[in-house]
Design a protein around this motif. Sequence first.
Motif, PDB file in Angstrom:
ATOM      1  N   ILE A  43       0.835  -1.202   0.000  1.00  0.00           N
ATOM      2  CA  ILE A  43       0.000   0.000   0.000  1.00  0.00           C
ATOM      3  C   ILE A  43       0.871   1.253   0.000  1.00  0.00           C
ATOM      4  O   ILE A  43       2.046   1.202   0.363  1.00  0.00           O
ATOM      5  N   ILE A  44       0.268   2.331  -0.405  1.00  0.00           N
ATOM      6  CA  ILE A  44       0.954   3.619  -0.340  1.00  0.00           C
ATOM      7  C   ILE A  44       0.419   4.340   0.882  1.00  0.00           C
ATOM      8  O   ILE A  44      -0.762   4.665   0.959  1.00  0.00           O
ATOM      9  N   ARG A  45       1.290   4.536   1.866  1.00  0.00           N
ATOM     10  CA  ARG A  45       0.848   5.160   3.113  1.00  0.00           C
ATOM     11  C   ARG A  45       0.652   6.666   2.938  1.00  0.00           C
ATOM     12  O   ARG A  45      -0.285   7.250   3.452  1.00  0.00           O
ATOM     13  N   ALA A  46       1.560   7.283   2.240  1.00  0.00           N
ATOM     14  CA  ALA A  46       1.455   8.722   2.046  1.00  0.00           C
ATOM     15  C   ALA A  46       2.298   9.114   0.845  1.00  0.00           C
ATOM     16  O   ALA A  46       3.222   8.408   0.481  1.00  0.00           O
ATOM     17  N   VAL A  47       1.938  10.220   0.240  1.00  0.00           N
ATOM     18  CA  VAL A  47       2.730  10.747  -0.872  1.00  0.00           C
ATOM     19  C   VAL A  47       3.055  12.206  -0.570  1.00  0.00           C
ATOM     20  O   VAL A  47       2.182  12.972  -0.172  1.00  0.00           O
ATOM     21  N   LEU A  48       4.323  12.538  -0.732  1.00  0.00           N
ATOM     22  CA  LEU A  48       4.757  13.921  -0.590  1.00  0.00           C
ATOM     23  C   LEU A  48       5.150  14.409  -1.976  1.00  0.00           C
ATOM     24  O   LEU A  48       5.902  13.728  -2.667  1.00  0.00           O
ATOM     25  N   ILE A  49       4.632  15.530  -2.365  1.00  0.00           N
ATOM     26  CA  ILE A  49       5.056  16.109  -3.637  1.00  0.00           C
ATOM     27  C   ILE A  49       5.741  17.426  -3.344  1.00  0.00           C
ATOM     28  O   ILE A  49       5.144  18.320  -2.750  1.00  0.00           O
ATOM     29  N   PHE A  50       6.991  17.519  -3.732  1.00  0.00           N
ATOM     30  CA  PHE A  50       7.680  18.798  -3.633  1.00  0.00           C
ATOM     31  C   PHE A  50       7.678  19.417  -5.022  1.00  0.00           C
ATOM     32  O   PHE A  50       8.178  18.806  -5.973  1.00  0.00           O
ATOM     33  N   ALA A  51       7.092  20.570  -5.160  1.00  0.00           N
ATOM     34  CA  ALA A  51       7.083  21.253  -6.448  1.00  0.00           C
ATOM     35  C   ALA A  51       6.947  22.731  -6.174  1.00  0.00           C
ATOM     36  O   ALA A  51       6.409  23.137  -5.146  1.00  0.00           O
ATOM     37  N   GLU A  52       7.454  23.510  -7.088  1.00  0.00           N
ATOM     38  CA  GLU A  52       7.466  24.940  -6.827  1.00  0.00           C
ATOM     39  C   GLU A  52       6.346  25.636  -7.575  1.00  0.00           C
ATOM     40  O   GLU A  52       6.106  25.372  -8.741  1.00  0.00           O
ATOM     41  N   GLY A  53       5.676  26.494  -6.883  1.00  0.00           N
ATOM     42  CA  GLY A  53       4.744  27.387  -7.554  1.00  0.00           C
ATOM     43  C   GLY A  53       3.344  26.842  -7.768  1.00  0.00           C
ATOM     44  O   GLY A  53       2.488  27.562  -8.230  1.00  0.00           O
ATOM     45  N   ILE A  54       3.104  25.564  -7.481  1.00  0.00           N
ATOM     46  CA  ILE A  54       1.749  25.088  -7.738  1.00  0.00           C
ATOM     47  C   ILE A  54       0.978  24.754  -6.464  1.00  0.00           C
ATOM     48  O   ILE A  54      -0.217  24.543  -6.512  1.00  0.00           O
ATOM     49  N   PHE A  55       1.659  24.723  -5.347  1.00  0.00           N
ATOM     50  CA  PHE A  55       0.948  24.519  -4.076  1.00  0.00           C
ATOM     51  C   PHE A  55       1.131  25.755  -3.206  1.00  0.00           C
ATOM     52  O   PHE A  55       1.963  26.607  -3.506  1.00  0.00           O
TER      53      PHE A  55
END
Lengths: 715, 721
Positions: B411-423
């Motif tokens: 299973i996927i417990r959590a996802v972290l997305i690091f991205a600039e300018g869209i969050f």
Amino acid sequence: MDLNLNRADYLQVGVTTQKTMKLLPASKHRATQKVVIGDQDGVVMCFGVKKGEAVAVFKTLPGQKIARLELGGVLNTPQEKIFIAAGSEIRGFTKRGKQFLSFETNLTESIKAMHISGSDLFLSASYIYNHYCDCKDQHYYLSGDKINDIICLPVERLPRITPVLACQDRVLRVLQGSDLTYEVEVPGPPTVLALHNGNGGDSGEDLVFGTSDGKLGLIQITTSNPVHKWEIRNEKKRGGILCIDSFDIMGDGVKDLLVGRDDGMVEVYSFDSANEPVLRFDQTLSESITSIQGGCIGKDGYDEIVVSTYSGWVTGLTTEPAHKESGPGEELKINQEMQNKIYSLRSELEHLQYKVLQEREKYQQYSQSSKAKSAVPSFSVNDKFILNKDDASYSLILEVQTAIDNVLIQSDVPIDLLDMDKNSAVVSFSSCDSESNDNFLLATYRCQANTTRLELKIRSIEGQYGTLQAYVTPRIQPKTCQVRQYQIKPLSLHQRTHFIDHGRPMNTLTLTGQFSFAEVHSWVFFCLPEVPEKPPAGECVTFYFQNTFLDTQLESTYRKGEGVFKSDNISTISILKDVLSKEATKRKINLNIAYEINEVSVKHTLKLIHPKLEYQLLLAKKVQLIDALKELQVHEGNTNFLIPEYRCILEEADHLQEEYKKQPAHLERLYGMITDLFIDKFKFKGTNVKTKVPLLLEILDSYDQNALIAFFDAA
Amino acid sequence: MLLPVFTLKLRHKISPRMVAVGRYDGTHPCLAAATQADKIFIHNPHTRSQHFSASRVIQSPLESDVSLLNINQAVSCLTAGVLNPQLGCDTLLVGTQTNLLAYDVYNNSDLFYREVADGANAIVLGTLGDISSPLAVIGGNCALQGFDHEGNDLFWTVTGDNVHSLALCDFDSDGKKELLVGSEDFDIRVFKEDEIVAEMTETEVITSLCPMYGSRFGYALSNGTVGVYDKTTRYWRIKSKNHAMGIHAFDLNSDGVPELITGWSNGKVDARSDRTGEVIFKDNFSSAIAGVVEGDYWMDGHVQLICCSVDGEIRGYLPGTAEVQGNLMDTSVEQDLIRELSQKKQNLLLELRNYEENTKAESSSPLSEADGHRGIIPANTKLHTTLSVNLGSETQAPHTELCISTSNDTIIRAVLIFAEGIFIGESHVVHPSVHNLSNSICIPVTPPKDVPVDLHLKAFVGYRSSTQFHVFELTRQLPRFSMYALTSPDSATEPLSYVNFVIAERVQRVVIWLSQNFLLPEDSNIQNAPFRVCFTSLRNGGQLYIKVKPSGEITVNTDDIDLAGDIIQSLASFFAIEDLQVEADFPAYFEELRKVLVKVDEYHSVHQKLSADMADNSNLIRSLLVRAEDARLMRDMKTMKSRYMELYDLNKDLLNGYKIRCNNHTELLGNLKAVNQAIQRAGHLRVGKPKNQVITACRDAIRSNNINTLFRIMRVGTASS
């Protein structure tokens, strides 16, 4: 006199726990000493330092995690036998590394603390204390809460054996044989004990303790009662104390107190003519100081403070001047030594890198096969989640042996994350859709390079309970993360205390029903912090608590089939009632809940809040004025024309601003508690007054104590 | 260890970013800084300031060597330097939201005092391109203006958004300075006089820019990032949770190359190597840094680095001598190196141990429940990601969707997305509740702007009961136009607005561009030219048609002029087109612009009328006051009272008038911004030379108030028909 210490790193071993490094006594006068250290891989290592290089004397094979390391020997001879506690076993080594003792104790849990005195061995597991003499069981005691450290007053100076236990519930328990002589309350959960001056001071009964909230104190343990000598409060909000030693590093003939803290702070206190401690030196290393001792290991003739850190560094803070100030010829030589050291490290690294590359490839190949499994590398996380009494907030401290890459904080209850000046990590809050996924807080901390320790501050709201999770990802390959869970309890701002004021007007909540003692204990454990997990011995138990924010109190007494909770704060009782009935329903236990509300208590609580609220309001007002007053000052050039009150504000401006900054949202919290109090008061009467809350807030905006009390009475 | 050579504690606050050092009398360097109450103070440690005895300047009552200068308006930028080379001394330049003042401190005279409608958010002084005399260039609402020492407007151009920072730097190494402009739309633009030669998109508002040496320059963003560019390539950047209050280039370690000195909001000052960003020196102040400047403050022939804090603390540092090179920090380098190497060794050992343990786990029995708890997963677990367009439902707005799934029952417990300018922050977290755990997660992504974004994903993979998870790290690029969904063409809704241009490229290449910049469904295949594709914007449902003819003529139909511009710029960079002339028509937008222009005229006339009214009223006040005082002297209390009542009413009127003027002014500013943006957008539709022609021609048209010409230029790209 100024103390100038220079840092020298000697060696790195595995992760270490509290009190696992000692210096062996010098064999000849003024010769350098050897260091002996045990780590969590179970390796005991003894080394000396020659020309700045660590030279191993012996090193054992890996085994179970070493919890403590002490030195011992026949009384009144040099204490140079090495004893370690690993699991439930005690092992002894000579200074040459020969094992002469392996003693499997009968303890079921692993040993947490150890003290050795001659042929007496004092051990403690989580709750159990055992005394052995020549490896024969002598005495036994079951403590009410976790035992953090253990010590025995010097038997060579006193006619009796007096073991003292440092217990998590803020008391030192003084024993005699298997029986408790008395308890000493200390200002925080004690984590470490040490004999004053290394020998118990003048009387042989003086004991220094350090607490997990960073306080230090000296207590004389006489046969009948404790005498508090001095106490150092933790004004600078430094970390909890992990180790204490006495050593004359100042060179003035009086032993100084050396203290190591879990935020990497090393402090030296010396004693003035009145025997009061004075801070003389502090330096911060970036990780927990697990052990500290004064001695001489680097260079003959130069004393130093030797510390071991969580990730296994053995570091000296030496009185030897740094090479910049020494003669030109010498400097070159030291540089040469450094160069050699760097060179050997580099070649070692190259070799390792090659090996790792090979292994990595192998690992990649494995991942192709369908049957293979991939394990996550385990790493140890040193964590602490404690309530700070001063500002009624929680500190979450995470420490990993290698650099942390990022930490994800998730919570299913509304909490506030406060900014800390200490940590440099970039925090980013993520939006969360609370309904579907139970998230109230999602935040990532992206750490700067070389951060091994992260400290967060969290503000909780009483009555809202749930779990806080931290996913810690360090910078090691293969990438992995570990999750840690922390309970936010319904009465999260309460703290154990041992005395309460019985004169206050109290509200009472009584539970009766078919429940066992263990069940009711588990409910109390669920509701309140600082309660031992195991039900205490006895049939009936009483705990006292204090609300760290409002100073209201709670008394809980329970036994099989009955529980009585008394508090001067209606909100506390209301929360308890809601949570307990919910818990009981979950287990399908029929509960009879009776409560007795004391109308006077509301007024009493409001009066308790009054000075805090007034102070905050005044502070906010003053801070607001500062800028305007300063502008006037610039305009007019002096402040003579101002009324004394304003002049006073200007003089105290910096202090006021600091104070204001320290307590963000303090007013809002107070308002929230007053609103809760208001709602809860009428909830017990069966009326819903939510519609009147805006009116209440209006009254609070133009605060006047009498008007508020009148409003509470009238509504 | 580098220690400050001097420390001063002034009893004046310093406004952030408003610090400048100048030789106002030609010899003695003095520090000028904006302080509270719309004042500027000048600290002159050299001579008792007897010559500052004029009306504008008053002696500070707090300190003898500080004089105060009253501006009466909030100071928005400040600099000092040589504006008039004949004068022989430095000029102090002060910008406010409405005016620019060039002031000769020594002679106590104004060089000029100009009204600037677009405001002055940032200022820089120096020579720009081929313009011979030094210019004071100010940046305001989308506009840039340069004045010489007589106040002549020698330079004027527009930029994409409100300007926040300016710097002069020899960007293309031709020996002449170019103007770097950092603005609110996250872009750093480089102007070679009024021609834009480069554009770099950053992730936040650019708050500071500073030239380093050659074509290198430093920048700071409002989210705590600082970094160094060389031309259009970024050398390094770091991000801190604090904000950079000021950056400055200074050679602190005497190695011949300036370091980037940053003053932070938490009171830290650090010097970083221009090549690596490595910290070579740091110091701490008790309060936030207000500015970092340099000057020979002690007049001993050595230039010091001067750091000022908002509380008025000033420290000067002399560069370290060559011997202590690299030893500015208090811990010795060798010690640090050893520590670093040991740490590396420890990490490698750990990794090695991890592999060993892995092989151990390998040899043990097949996967069990307990293994899952410890985080053991099948080694061939793979993570799949797909990007697609989701047209949304009743409860959810349309969005781009990122689906992540594992290849087995993990299973996927959590996802972290690091991205600039869209969050909102720099990261986005998806953490399903325990009941909703599965082996796939779909994450809605809605980039607010049409820029390509790198998504750095970290997925925590394990089993339900795991306390340890594997972290899968991967990077996906979100295409530039991911927020447009391919739909079936429907000519009825085809937007009237269009751009039309010809490119000399094969149609297949255009198709490649399409598939790289849009999220096309996998089964879509585009036939040969001529073809027509239709997209729907997920943001507002607007239509976008792209028609390609075999001749290479491309028509883009959309009502969104920015989108049309973005598509042209994207195509131009994909095919490396240097110059592109475009025919464009945006009837709706042009109509709006026409209205705005009419409004601007209106506001201008209202402004003039209000100013005249105010002048009248002030005359009236004077006479009323005289009459009231006369009445008082005559002891005619009744008349006096009524006069004062009148005065009171008049005062109220004045206040009201002021409010109206304020509102009028903000409206005017908003509209001027819209006009400036329109010119910028018209330019954005073209590439290379035609782009600059359009901007210049538009500007001329506006100057001559020729609205029809303006629209013709916007349509066809040139003024001549």
